[in-house]
Design an enzyme around this catalytic site. Structure first.
Site, PDB file in Angstrom:
ATOM      1  N   ASN A   1       0.864  -1.191   0.000  1.00 19.52           N
ATOM      2  CA  ASN A   1       0.000   0.000   0.000  1.00 19.52           C
ATOM      3  C   ASN A   1       0.897   1.236   0.000  1.00 19.52           C
ATOM      4  O   ASN A   1       1.540   1.530   1.007  1.00 19.52           O
ATOM      5  CB  ASN A   1      -0.886  -0.036   1.260  1.00 19.52           C
ATOM      6  CG  ASN A   1      -1.704   1.230   1.406  1.00 19.52           C
ATOM      7  OD1 ASN A   1      -1.859   2.001   0.452  1.00 19.52           O
ATOM      8  ND2 ASN A   1      -2.241   1.442   2.597  1.00 19.52           N
ATOM      9  N   TRP A   2       0.909   1.947  -1.123  1.00 15.22           N
ATOM     10  CA  TRP A   2       1.802   3.121  -1.228  1.00 15.22           C
ATOM     11  C   TRP A   2       1.215   4.365  -0.593  1.00 15.22           C
ATOM     12  O   TRP A   2       1.848   5.405  -0.572  1.00 15.22           O
ATOM     13  CB  TRP A   2       2.119   3.394  -2.712  1.00 15.22           C
ATOM     14  CG  TRP A   2       2.862   2.299  -3.388  1.00 15.22           C
ATOM     15  CD1 TRP A   2       3.278   1.117  -2.827  1.00 15.22           C
ATOM     16  CD2 TRP A   2       3.279   2.244  -4.759  1.00 15.22           C
ATOM     17  NE1 TRP A   2       3.921   0.352  -3.763  1.00 15.22           N
ATOM     18  CE2 TRP A   2       3.933   1.014  -4.961  1.00 15.22           C
ATOM     19  CE3 TRP A   2       3.146   3.121  -5.840  1.00 15.22           C
ATOM     20  CZ2 TRP A   2       4.468   0.644  -6.186  1.00 15.22           C
ATOM     21  CZ3 TRP A   2       3.674   2.757  -7.067  1.00 15.22           C
ATOM     22  CH2 TRP A   2       4.333   1.529  -7.238  1.00 15.22           C
ATOM     23  N   LYS A   3      -0.021   4.262  -0.113  1.00 20.16           N
ATOM     24  CA  LYS A   3      -0.688   5.418   0.514  1.00 20.16           C
ATOM     25  C   LYS A   3      -0.572   6.636  -0.402  1.00 20.16           C
ATOM     26  O   LYS A   3      -0.625   6.497  -1.617  1.00 20.16           O
ATOM     27  CB  LYS A   3      -0.090   5.688   1.898  1.00 20.16           C
ATOM     28  CG  LYS A   3      -0.018   4.421   2.747  1.00 20.16           C
ATOM     29  CD  LYS A   3       0.220   4.711   4.189  1.00 20.16           C
ATOM     30  CE  LYS A   3       0.357   3.419   4.937  1.00 20.16           C
ATOM     31  NZ  LYS A   3       0.244   3.580   6.355  1.00 20.16           N
TER      32      LYS A   3
ATOM     33  N   HIS B   1      -9.520   0.750   4.807  1.00 18.74           N
ATOM     34  CA  HIS B   1      -8.236   0.949   5.500  1.00 18.74           C
ATOM     35  C   HIS B   1      -8.470   1.852   6.717  1.00 18.74           C
ATOM     36  O   HIS B   1      -9.290   2.764   6.672  1.00 18.74           O
ATOM     37  CB  HIS B   1      -7.226   1.581   4.534  1.00 18.74           C
ATOM     38  CG  HIS B   1      -5.836   1.570   5.085  1.00 18.74           C
ATOM     39  ND1 HIS B   1      -5.395   2.513   5.988  1.00 18.74           N
ATOM     40  CD2 HIS B   1      -4.791   0.725   4.870  1.00 18.74           C
ATOM     41  CE1 HIS B   1      -4.128   2.244   6.302  1.00 18.74           C
ATOM     42  NE2 HIS B   1      -3.746   1.166   5.653  1.00 18.74           N
TER      43      HIS B   1
ATOM     44  N   GLU C   1      -6.920   4.258   7.850  1.00 14.97           N
ATOM     45  CA  GLU C   1      -6.742   5.705   7.609  1.00 14.97           C
ATOM     46  C   GLU C   1      -8.001   6.294   6.977  1.00 14.97           C
ATOM     47  O   GLU C   1      -8.322   7.456   7.201  1.00 14.97           O
ATOM     48  CB  GLU C   1      -5.487   5.940   6.745  1.00 14.97           C
ATOM     49  CG  GLU C   1      -4.219   5.700   7.564  1.00 14.97           C
ATOM     50  CD  GLU C   1      -3.009   5.253   6.764  1.00 14.97           C
ATOM     51  OE1 GLU C   1      -3.022   5.371   5.522  1.00 14.97           O
ATOM     52  OE2 GLU C   1      -2.038   4.793   7.392  1.00 14.97           O
TER      53      GLU C   1
ATOM     54  N   GLU D   1      -5.355  -5.395  10.475  1.00 18.63           N
ATOM     55  CA  GLU D   1      -4.379  -4.327  10.668  1.00 18.63           C
ATOM     56  C   GLU D   1      -4.670  -3.618  11.985  1.00 18.63           C
ATOM     57  O   GLU D   1      -5.498  -2.682  12.023  1.00 18.63           O
ATOM     58  CB  GLU D   1      -4.470  -3.320   9.525  1.00 18.63           C
ATOM     59  CG  GLU D   1      -4.138  -3.904   8.178  1.00 18.63           C
ATOM     60  CD  GLU D   1      -3.508  -2.856   7.263  1.00 18.63           C
ATOM     61  OE1 GLU D   1      -2.387  -3.096   6.801  1.00 18.63           O
ATOM     62  OE2 GLU D   1      -4.122  -1.803   7.037  1.00 18.63           O
TER      63      GLU D   1
ATOM     64  N   GLY E   1       2.283   2.039  10.624  1.00 19.30           N
ATOM     65  CA  GLY E   1       3.185   3.187  10.477  1.00 19.30           C
ATOM     66  C   GLY E   1       3.870   3.590  11.764  1.00 19.30           C
ATOM     67  O   GLY E   1       4.456   4.660  11.859  1.00 19.30           O
TER      68      GLY E   1
ATOM     69  N   SER F   1       3.379  -2.377  10.221  1.00 18.87           N
ATOM     70  CA  SER F   1       4.837  -2.326  10.376  1.00 18.87           C
ATOM     71  C   SER F   1       5.528  -3.643  10.012  1.00 18.87           C
ATOM     72  O   SER F   1       6.470  -4.068  10.697  1.00 18.87           O
ATOM     73  CB  SER F   1       5.213  -1.880  11.796  1.00 18.87           C
ATOM     74  OG  SER F   1       4.727  -0.569  12.038  1.00 18.87           O
TER      75      SER F   1
ATOM     76  N   GLY G   1       2.815  -1.305   4.227  1.00 17.98           N
ATOM     77  CA  GLY G   1       2.777   0.118   3.904  1.00 17.98           C
ATOM     78  C   GLY G   1       4.173   0.645   3.639  1.00 17.98           C
ATOM     79  O   GLY G   1       4.726   0.507   2.548  1.00 17.98           O
ATOM     80  N   GLY G   2       4.774   1.231   4.673  1.00 15.94           N
ATOM     81  CA  GLY G   2       6.068   1.903   4.533  1.00 15.94           C
ATOM     82  C   GLY G   2       7.131   1.077   3.817  1.00 15.94           C
ATOM     83  O   GLY G   2       7.830   1.585   2.930  1.00 15.94           O
TER      84      GLY G   2
HETATM   85  C1  PEP Z   1      -0.693  -0.048   5.767  1.00 17.73           C
HETATM   86  O1  PEP Z   1      -0.576   1.006   5.164  1.00 17.73           O
HETATM   87  O2  PEP Z   1      -1.691  -0.750   5.568  1.00 17.73           O
HETATM   88  C2  PEP Z   1       0.354  -0.450   6.712  1.00 17.73           C
HETATM   89  C3  PEP Z   1       0.218  -1.588   7.330  1.00 17.73           C
HETATM   90  O3  PEP Z   1       1.389   0.415   6.879  1.00 17.73           O
HETATM   91  P1  PEP Z   1       2.809   0.082   7.598  1.00 17.73           P
HETATM   92  O4  PEP Z   1       3.317  -1.209   7.004  1.00 17.73           O
HETATM   93  O5  PEP Z   1       3.675   1.254   7.263  1.00 17.73           O
HETATM   94  O6  PEP Z   1       2.537  -0.051   9.055  1.00 17.73           O
END
Ligand code: PEP
Length: 220
Positions: free
Chosen positions: A6-8, A76, A78, A142, A148, A178, A199-200
């Site tokens: 997920n590049w957000k 998600h 967010e 999640e 994040g 993470s 994500g990151g």
């Molecule tokens: C995400 O964006 O769904 C996520 C899990 O981010 P991260 O891996 O950065 O925690």
């Protein structure tokens, strides 16, 4: 094993650098075409519940399909936290996307306060109560406090939450929060963990590749 990046709202890596990886990418809308053209399995980060209409700023399932996109994230945290996404809108988006022929990764998970109050199970049950099993539906657990933050659920916590989710809906369940190259193998080795939503670490070609390689080493 399913690995989705997920590049957000980040530009993300050059799609051509990811060609050959057994993974899904979820770039921002403006990069969907680049990813499709590079031959990557490309999902959107959200999708509307109507096929068309007066919904400024939204994108529908038929529009995504026209681009060659094959799926979408839905719900998600967010979106839930900053954009008023509710269990009902998540249900509507999921239903519309599946009916149109998209794959869906629907995200669920508790906040830190909910976990500390011992409400994790109730939150997951509530979030899942609006969803129905479908061959193209994948779920992502999640925990909001792990997204994040660099703070990851322990493999035992992930296993426990995934077992509950699977007992409620028969679907593959990805872990997200993470996930990094150094913790991916242990998390993915849990029997109820069917992959990862990253994500990151998906913004960096080397770390995303390392996670995909860790997944490929897990016996099926
Ligand atoms: C995400 O964006 O769904 C996520 C899990 O981010 P991260 O891996 O950065 O925690």
């Amino acid at each position: 094993m399913i690995i989705a990046g997920n590049w957000k709202m980040f530009r993300g890596p050059d799609p051509h650098a990811l060609v050959g990886l057994d993974a899904i990418v979820c770039p921002p809308y403006t990069r969907l075409r680049d990813c499709v053209e590079a031959g990557l399995t490309t999902y959107a980060q959200n999708v509307h519940w109507e096929p068309e209409g007066a919904y400024t700023g939204e994108i529908s399932a038929p529009m995504l399909l026209e681009l060659g996109v094959t799926g979408s994230l839905v719900g998600h945290s967010e979106r839930r936290q900053y954009f008023g996404e509710t269990d009902e809108t998540v249900a509507g988006r999921t239903r519309a996307a599946l009916e149109a022929g998209l794959n869906v990764i629907a995200c669920v998970g508790e906040t830190l306060e909910e976990r500390e109050r011992g409400e994790t199970d109730d939150v997951l049950r509530r979030q899942l109560s609006v969803l129905e099993p479908h061959p193209n539906l994948v779920l992502a657990y999640e925990p909001v406090w792990a997204i994040g933050t660099g703070r990851t659920a322990t493999p035992e916590m992930a296993q426990e939450a995934h077992e509950l989710i699977k007992s409620l809906i028969d679907a593959p369940v990805l872990y997200g929060g993470s996930v990094k190259p150094d913790n991916a193998a242990t998390l993915l080795a849990q029997p109820a963990v069917d992959g990862a939503l990253v994500g990151g670490a998906s913004l960096d070609v080397d770390s995303f590749t390392a996670i995909c390689q860790a997944a490929a080493r897990i016996p099926s």
